[in-house]
Scaffold this motif. Structure first.
Motif, short mmCIF file in Angstrom:
data_model
loop_
_atom_site.label_atom_id
_atom_site.label_comp_id
_atom_site.label_asym_id
_atom_site.label_seq_id
_atom_site.Cartn_x
_atom_site.Cartn_y
_atom_site.Cartn_z
N PHE A 186 -15.27 -18.17 -1.86
CA PHE A 186 -13.85 -18.38 -1.58
C PHE A 186 -13.68 -19.51 -0.56
N ILE A 187 -12.57 -20.21 -0.66
CA ILE A 187 -12.17 -21.20 0.35
C ILE A 187 -10.96 -20.61 1.09
N ASP A 188 -11.13 -20.42 2.38
CA ASP A 188 -10.05 -19.83 3.18
C ASP A 188 -8.89 -20.80 3.29
N PHE A 189 -7.69 -20.25 3.16
CA PHE A 189 -6.49 -21.08 3.24
C PHE A 189 -5.48 -20.37 4.14
N PRO A 190 -4.95 -21.06 5.19
CA PRO A 190 -4.00 -20.42 6.11
C PRO A 190 -2.78 -19.90 5.36
N GLY A 191 -2.37 -18.69 5.69
CA GLY A 191 -1.20 -18.09 5.06
C GLY A 191 -1.51 -17.35 3.80
N SER A 192 -2.79 -17.37 3.36
CA SER A 192 -3.16 -16.63 2.16
C SER A 192 -3.08 -15.14 2.43
N ASN A 193 -2.61 -14.40 1.44
CA ASN A 193 -2.51 -12.95 1.56
C ASN A 193 -3.91 -12.35 1.53
N SER A 194 -4.39 -11.96 2.71
CA SER A 194 -5.78 -11.55 2.83
C SER A 194 -5.94 -10.05 3.04
N ARG A 195 -5.06 -9.26 2.47
CA ARG A 195 -5.22 -7.82 2.65
C ARG A 195 -6.45 -7.31 1.90
N PHE A 196 -6.97 -8.13 0.96
CA PHE A 196 -8.27 -7.83 0.35
C PHE A 196 -9.30 -8.64 1.13
N VAL A 197 -10.09 -7.99 1.92
CA VAL A 197 -11.03 -8.68 2.79
C VAL A 197 -12.29 -9.05 2.00
N ALA A 198 -12.63 -10.31 2.05
CA ALA A 198 -13.84 -10.77 1.36
C ALA A 198 -15.07 -10.33 2.14
N THR A 199 -16.14 -10.00 1.42
CA THR A 199 -17.37 -9.60 2.07
C THR A 199 -18.01 -10.78 2.78
N ALA A 200 -18.89 -10.47 3.72
CA ALA A 200 -19.54 -11.51 4.51
C ALA A 200 -20.28 -12.49 3.61
N GLY A 201 -20.05 -13.76 3.88
CA GLY A 201 -20.72 -14.80 3.09
C GLY A 201 -19.94 -15.27 1.89
N ASP A 202 -18.90 -14.52 1.48
CA ASP A 202 -18.12 -14.94 0.33
C ASP A 202 -17.21 -16.12 0.66
N VAL A 203 -16.68 -16.16 1.88
CA VAL A 203 -15.85 -17.28 2.31
C VAL A 203 -16.78 -18.37 2.81
N VAL A 204 -16.85 -19.47 2.07
CA VAL A 204 -17.84 -20.51 2.37
C VAL A 204 -17.27 -21.68 3.14
N GLY A 205 -15.94 -21.78 3.26
CA GLY A 205 -15.38 -22.89 3.99
C GLY A 205 -13.86 -22.87 4.00
N THR A 206 -13.29 -23.97 4.47
CA THR A 206 -11.84 -24.13 4.54
C THR A 206 -11.42 -25.28 3.64
N LEU A 207 -10.11 -25.50 3.59
CA LEU A 207 -9.59 -26.57 2.74
C LEU A 207 -10.10 -27.93 3.19
N GLU A 208 -10.32 -28.10 4.49
CA GLU A 208 -10.81 -29.38 5.00
C GLU A 208 -12.24 -29.68 4.53
N THR A 209 -13.02 -28.63 4.34
CA THR A 209 -14.42 -28.82 3.90
C THR A 209 -14.61 -28.48 2.43
N LEU A 210 -13.51 -28.40 1.68
CA LEU A 210 -13.56 -27.96 0.28
C LEU A 210 -14.54 -28.79 -0.53
#
Length: 505
Positions: free
Chosen positions: A212-236
């Motif tokens: 996953f790529i984290d994005f500010p304001g994204s509805n994150s009530r489903f928490v991704a497991t550790a390691g699933d979020v690999v970066g942000t939009l700036e490092t996409l």
């Protein structure tokens, strides 16, 4: 080995990304025009073959007499040749148009097998009804209806069988980890998790989830497991390069300008971009909706994939490698015996190499060095004649007497034709690197791993004596960007000259 293990092997130490190139044009069609034309030609050939077989069977005549009667207009009660050709062409056009209307020329992985078979039969019988209706209108009673029905039946069977075989081959490649498309998902909300579930659970889609790529304001009530979020939009796009990503999915709303900036960079790097519908009002007008399983997406950019060309390249690889191994099998056996007599150790040297998209495979060569060559590598590092990542010594003291001869004429690389048959390598392509070499790659150098590695390539026939690693990479990139079957054939012919001239070492 899975691509995810690739970065563990290379320690994930990649230098910072260079500035991205300016946007280049990219098509929005899912299948390239070249691929669509290829499938259309195959359909036309199938219809022609079915009609010939049906006519020969029903009229109880041979191919030669049938062809003679066709051209003389005496095959069916003097029916003129041009009328039969017109009817056959009309049936072909109707089938192609119907198939295209039913999206049968879109990627096979986007639809299920049963759905594709149902659409194939629908296209055949719809076109068959149009053909029988035309025969009724032109009052062609002298053309046996049995020929028409047999032709339609053979076409339906042949198209279904051909698509079944193609899909089975495709699934086989997916099971082996080949031909899958790496995907990043922008967002961490429920839509993102639902899409991930689709990509991982539906086999025929042929996707590999890369994070996953984290994005500010994204509805994150489903928490991704550790390691699933690999970066942000700036490092996409840095992560897209590292993970050899083929497609990016946007599942979270954002400003129109942001998605347009991402679209420009996706086009520049040939990465497909999809968004979830109803998120970008106005940006996706007139764009088709494509279903990834049951998940609707809108493709904003789809890169050009020369599917027919790649199919021909694979066919050339299989035919050429099979011929080489069969014709030269006595020579390969003699080499194997000579190696055993010349020095201690196994006949083959097997090393783990990185192939397309960082996939690890076992590469075969005839052994040309002494048994403890790897342990003595540090002792000869000061003799390296190449710069940067490359390692090459003309008079390497670790090479055996026979090994020097094998290297001079490139005979040590002939076992790699087994790798070609297995699909790990191609006859022509960039040389497969070691993981230790890739640790020193810059981000832009990973371009070499976008394609299947080869036994020979542009560098082997054009810049082999150039010690520059930048020249090495630039020739590989030039080959990737200008690839064609004709270029492969030219490189193969020049390689034969290099082998016989003894300049291989």
């Amino acid at each position: 080995m899975a691509t995810s293990e690739f970065w563990q092997r290379v320690s994930a130490s990649v230098s910072s990304s260079p500035e991205w190139a300016e946007s280049v044009g990219g098509g929005t069609s899912r299948s390239s025009r070249e691929a669509v034309k290829g499938w259309m030609i195959l359909d036309a050939v199938t219809i022609l073959g079915a009609s010939v077989l049906a006519t020969l069977y029903e009229l109880r005549t041979g191919p030669v007499n049938g062809a003679r009667g066709f051209w003389r207009g005496t095959l069916i009660h003097g029916r003129p040749m041009w009328i039969m050709l017109a009817l056959l062409c009309g049936f072909t056009v109707a089938l192609i148009c119907t198939s295209r209307r039913l999206h049968l020329y879109s990627p096979r992985r986007l639809t299920s097998f049963l759905h594709e078979q149902r659409l194939s039969l629908q296209a055949c019988f719809t076109s068959g009804l149009l053909l029988t209706g035309t025969l009724y209108l032109v009052k062609a009673e002298d053309i046996p209806r049995s020929i028409v029905l047999i032709t339609i039946g053979l076409v339906a069977f042949s198209l279904s069988l051909r698509r079944l075989i193609y899909r089975m081959m495709l699934y086989r490649q997916f099971d082996l980890g080949r031909g899958t498309r790496n995907a990043l998902i922008v967002g961490t909300g429920p839509e993102a998790h639902a899409l991930r579930h689709h990509l991982e659970s539906i086999r025929h889609l042929g996707y590999t989830f890369k994070g996953f790529i984290d994005f500010p304001g994204s509805n994150s009530r489903f928490v991704a497991t550790a390691g699933d979020v690999v970066g942000t939009l700036e490092t996409l796009f840095q992560h897209a390069r590292k993970q050899f990503v083929d497609e990016i999915f946007f599942t979270t709303p954002c400003e129109r300008g942001i998605i347009q900036d991402v679209l420009v960079q996706a086009r520049a790097h040939g990465i497909d971009l999809r968004v979830v519908p109803e998120m970008y009002d106005g940006l996706t007008w007139n764009s088709p909706i494509e279903y990834i399983g049951q998940f609707p997406t809108i493709p904003l950019h789809c890169g050009h994939v020369p599917e027919i060309g790649l199919l021909l390249k694979r066919a050339l690889d299989v035919v050429l490698s099979s011929l080489v191994l069969m014709v030269l099998s006595p020579v390969l056996l003699l080499i194997a015996i000579a190696i055993k007599l010349d020095s201690r150790g196994s006949v083959f040297y097997v090393s783990e190499r990185l192939g397309k998209k960082g996939r690890v495979f076992r590469c075969f060569k005839f052994r040309t060095m002494v048994l403890d060559a790897e342990k003595r590598r540090a002792d000869v590092m000061h003799m390296n004649e190449r710069d940067g990542v490359l390692f090459k010594i003309t008079n390497d003291p670790r090479v055996t007497r026979l090994g020097g001869i094998l290297r001079k004429y490139s005979l040590d690389e002939f076992p790699q034709f087994f790798n070609v048959l297995r699909g790990d390598m191609s006859v022509v392509g960039p040389r497969p690197p070691l993981a230790s070499e890739v640790r020193e790659y810059k981000l832009s150098h990973l371009r070499r791993l976008d394609v299947t590695p080869g036994i020979t390539g542009l560098w082997q026939v054009q810049g082999r004596q150039d010690p520059s690693f930048d020249s090495y990479v630039s020739l590989d990139v030039r080959y990737i960007e200008s690839w064609s079957i004709l270029l492969d054939l030219k490189i193969i012919l020049r390689t034969i000259g290099v082998v016989f001239s003894g300049t291989g070492s």
